[in-house]
Motif scaffolding. Structure first.
Motif, mmCIF file in Angstrom:
data_model
loop_
_atom_site.group_PDB
_atom_site.id
_atom_site.type_symbol
_atom_site.label_atom_id
_atom_site.label_comp_id
_atom_site.label_asym_id
_atom_site.label_seq_id
_atom_site.Cartn_x
_atom_site.Cartn_y
_atom_site.Cartn_z
ATOM 1 N N PRO A 1 -14.591 -40.748 47.049
ATOM 2 C CA PRO A 1 -15.017 -39.872 48.150
ATOM 3 C C PRO A 1 -14.881 -38.379 47.855
ATOM 4 O O PRO A 1 -15.781 -37.596 48.176
ATOM 5 C CB PRO A 1 -14.116 -40.299 49.313
ATOM 6 C CG PRO A 1 -12.931 -40.956 48.665
ATOM 7 C CD PRO A 1 -13.470 -41.618 47.443
ATOM 8 N N GLU A 2 -13.777 -37.967 47.227
ATOM 9 C CA GLU A 2 -13.589 -36.548 46.987
ATOM 10 C C GLU A 2 -14.604 -36.006 45.982
ATOM 11 O O GLU A 2 -15.076 -34.870 46.115
ATOM 12 C CB GLU A 2 -12.153 -36.269 46.526
ATOM 13 C CG GLU A 2 -11.121 -36.538 47.627
ATOM 14 C CD GLU A 2 -9.749 -35.994 47.274
ATOM 15 O OE1 GLU A 2 -9.663 -34.826 46.849
ATOM 16 O OE2 GLU A 2 -8.767 -36.745 47.418
ATOM 17 N N GLU A 3 -14.940 -36.809 44.996
ATOM 18 C CA GLU A 3 -15.931 -36.391 44.003
ATOM 19 C C GLU A 3 -17.296 -36.155 44.662
ATOM 20 O O GLU A 3 -17.971 -35.154 44.402
ATOM 21 C CB GLU A 3 -16.051 -37.464 42.921
ATOM 22 C CG GLU A 3 -17.033 -37.115 41.808
ATOM 23 C CD GLU A 3 -17.164 -38.245 40.795
ATOM 24 O OE1 GLU A 3 -17.929 -38.041 39.828
ATOM 25 O OE2 GLU A 3 -16.533 -39.310 40.968
ATOM 26 N N VAL A 4 -17.686 -37.072 45.538
ATOM 27 C CA VAL A 4 -18.983 -36.949 46.201
ATOM 28 C C VAL A 4 -18.982 -35.781 47.190
ATOM 29 O O VAL A 4 -19.951 -35.017 47.271
ATOM 30 C CB VAL A 4 -19.352 -38.263 46.912
ATOM 31 C CG1 VAL A 4 -20.658 -38.110 47.688
ATOM 32 C CG2 VAL A 4 -19.483 -39.402 45.890
ATOM 33 N N LEU A 5 -17.911 -35.603 47.927
ATOM 34 C CA LEU A 5 -17.826 -34.499 48.877
ATOM 35 C C LEU A 5 -17.813 -33.151 48.154
ATOM 36 O O LEU A 5 -18.421 -32.177 48.611
ATOM 37 C CB LEU A 5 -16.587 -34.649 49.755
ATOM 38 C CG LEU A 5 -16.674 -35.765 50.803
ATOM 39 C CD1 LEU A 5 -15.303 -36.046 51.413
ATOM 40 C CD2 LEU A 5 -17.677 -35.394 51.896
ATOM 41 N N GLN A 6 -17.113 -33.096 47.020
ATOM 42 C CA GLN A 6 -17.108 -31.859 46.234
ATOM 43 C C GLN A 6 -18.529 -31.529 45.783
ATOM 44 O O GLN A 6 -18.966 -30.382 45.834
ATOM 45 C CB GLN A 6 -16.177 -32.020 45.029
ATOM 46 C CG GLN A 6 -15.974 -30.745 44.210
ATOM 47 C CD GLN A 6 -17.039 -30.583 43.134
ATOM 48 O OE1 GLN A 6 -17.726 -31.538 42.784
ATOM 49 N NE2 GLN A 6 -17.180 -29.376 42.632
ATOM 50 N N TYR A 7 -19.272 -32.543 45.370
ATOM 51 C CA TYR A 7 -20.652 -32.311 44.963
ATOM 52 C C TYR A 7 -21.518 -31.887 46.149
ATOM 53 O O TYR A 7 -22.381 -31.007 46.032
ATOM 54 C CB TYR A 7 -21.247 -33.559 44.319
ATOM 55 C CG TYR A 7 -22.693 -33.373 43.962
ATOM 56 C CD1 TYR A 7 -23.063 -32.574 42.888
ATOM 57 C CD2 TYR A 7 -23.708 -33.937 44.734
ATOM 58 C CE1 TYR A 7 -24.385 -32.358 42.576
ATOM 59 C CE2 TYR A 7 -25.031 -33.730 44.429
ATOM 60 C CZ TYR A 7 -25.367 -32.936 43.348
ATOM 61 O OH TYR A 7 -26.680 -32.714 43.056
ATOM 62 N N ALA A 8 -21.280 -32.491 47.323
ATOM 63 C CA ALA A 8 -22.033 -32.115 48.516
ATOM 64 C C ALA A 8 -21.812 -30.642 48.860
ATOM 65 O O ALA A 8 -22.740 -29.937 49.285
ATOM 66 C CB ALA A 8 -21.625 -32.999 49.695
#
Length: 274
Positions: A67-74
């Motif tokens: 989740p944190e990886e995807v949110l950071q990318y968002a």
């Protein structure tokens, strides 16, 4: 090309029923604003320069695992969108809406907010948008992304405050971007599935601009418009899935020119009728 457009637009302009002017846009219309296409050769890059195919990274399954990886990318994408500015094609569509008012509808696959920033209002964002978040565990409320959460550079991690604000206030699970991922289905609340198909049904002409039709709802929109007698105008630089659908149809036109030039021509024709 101009004579064909004049004929089509003139016919639709005089109609009393099924007389909407509908524009379906995709990533190609934002490329002049410096936003790379989702499936382009630049792909999706996240921190540590790890490369993922969009069909793997852009999924609810991957989000639940990272989740944190995807949110950071968002948030990296958020900064990219905020730094971009609407281009000439966006502004041409805004001017067309100003002339046509409620006979105009814009269906977009883009999540970048550039159509709104250019002034369009009658918009169906069928892939969601980057302004909103929702619970990854299924809580129903859709929330505006808090202003306190800022866009990030590629190497920046989430802060503790980001994590707090990206936690669902109802169930404690992660909040996620309010966008459509590859392993999800179109619905009405996030994706305006039924609303956009209703617009297609009542369209006199559907202009397809900067999208290849690689997902199911855009193709269904074109199929619905065709079924109910609309003209279809495919404005793309290359053949695509829409081209295969309309190639032999008598009420279809295929234009292989820059969207900005064609949209300006469309605007001028409508202006003369108006």
């Amino acid at each position: 090309m101009k004579e064909q457009l004049e004929d089509i637009i003139g016919q639709v302009y005089q109609k009393e029923r099924r007389n909407l002017f509908t524009f379906l846009t995709g990533a190609g219309i934002s490329s002049d604003s410096g936003i790379p296409t989702y499936r382009g050769i630049d792909g999706i890059w996240v921190k540590d320069t790890q490369f993922h195919k969009p069909e793997e990274f852009g999924t609810l399954r991957y989000f639940k695992e990272h989740p944190e990886e995807v949110l950071q990318y968002a948030l990296f994408r958020k900064k990219m969108f905020e730094n971009a500015v609407p281009n000439e094609s966006h502004f041409e569509l805004s001017e067309i809406e100003n002339m046509l008012q409620d006979r105009f509808h814009l269906i977009t696959q883009n999540i970048d907010n550039l159509h709104r920033r250019a002034g369009n209002q009658r918009i169906y964002e069928i892939h969601g948008n980057n302004r909103e978040i929702k619970c990854s565990n299924g809580c129903k409320e859709i929330l505006v992304l808090p202003e306190e959460i800022k866009g990030k550079d590629l190497e920046e991690d989430l802060t503790e405050r980001d994590v707090t604000l990206l936690t669902c206030p109802t169930c404690g699970h992660w909040m996620r971007p309010n966008i459509l991922w590859f392993d999800e289905y179109y619905d009405e609340k996030t994706n305006k599935r039924f609303g956009s198909l209703k617009v297609a049904k009542n369209s006199g002409v559907l202009f397809i601009v900067g999208t290849s039709g690689a997902t199911s709802l855009p193709i269904a929109i074109a199929e619905t418009a065709l079924k109910y007698g609309a003209f279809i105008v495919d404005i793309n630089t290359e053949d695509n899935n829409f081209t295969d659908l309309i190639r032999d149809k008598k009420n279809a036109v295929i234009i292989r020119e820059r969207s900005t030039d064609v949209l300006k021509t469309i605007k001028d024709i409508i202006q003369n009728l108006h």
